[in-house]
Motif scaffolding. Structure first.
Motif, PDB file in Angstrom:
ATOM      1  N   ARG A  68      62.395  14.649 -17.922  1.00 44.96           N
ATOM      2  CA  ARG A  68      62.614  14.924 -16.652  1.00 44.96           C
ATOM      3  C   ARG A  68      63.562  16.345 -17.163  1.00 44.96           C
ATOM      4  N   ASP A  79      66.364  16.916 -10.275  1.00 42.23           N
ATOM      5  CA  ASP A  79      66.072  16.047 -10.975  1.00 42.23           C
ATOM      6  C   ASP A  79      65.519  14.539 -10.190  1.00 42.23           C
ATOM      7  N   ALA A  82      61.783  15.359  -9.903  1.00 39.71           N
ATOM      8  CA  ALA A  82      61.148  15.579 -11.476  1.00 39.71           C
ATOM      9  C   ALA A  82      61.204  13.291 -11.900  1.00 39.71           C
ATOM     10  N   TYR A  83      61.945  12.967 -11.518  1.00 40.57           N
ATOM     11  CA  TYR A  83      61.651  11.060 -11.553  1.00 40.57           C
ATOM     12  C   TYR A  83      60.550  10.867 -10.636  1.00 40.57           C
TER      13      TYR A  83
END
Length: 105
Positions: A68, A79, A82-83
């Motif tokens: 991440r 974030d 990214a996840y």
């Protein structure tokens, strides 16, 4: 420059051994490639590239929080994004080594 040339640069950068160059140097050079690409009107920050990078990092055995952090640093995403990219990368099942490389007897 064409987008293929930028992708070749990124692929070459990804293939560099960390013994010869630090991860920080690789990340800095990657940022430079993205900046030059943007100046030439080439978008290299597509979702496919993020997911492919996440899959590579997961295959290297990095934990998800580190993947991440690297995605956030490289691609300037949040974030949550990214996840989502990590989740998409986990859907890609890597081919086991030697799986299709057998010879019929």
């Amino acid at each position: 420059m064409r987008s293929e040339a930028f992708r070749d640069l990124l692929d070459g950068l990804n293939s560099l051994d960390l013994a010869s160059v630090t991860q920080q140097d690789k990340d800095e050079f990657r940022r430079l490639i993205f900046q030059v690409g943007a100046a030439h009107g080439v978008s290299l920050l597509g979702p496919d590239e993020r997911v492919r990078t996440a899959r590579q990092l997961l295959d290297e055995g990095l934990p998800r929080p580190e993947v991440r952090d690297r995605l956030m640093s490289r691609f300037h995403v949040g974030d949550s994004q990214a996840y989502r990219d990590i989740t998409a990368a986990l859907q890609i099942v890597p081919k086991p080594a030697g799986f299709w490389d057998y010879k019929s007897a």
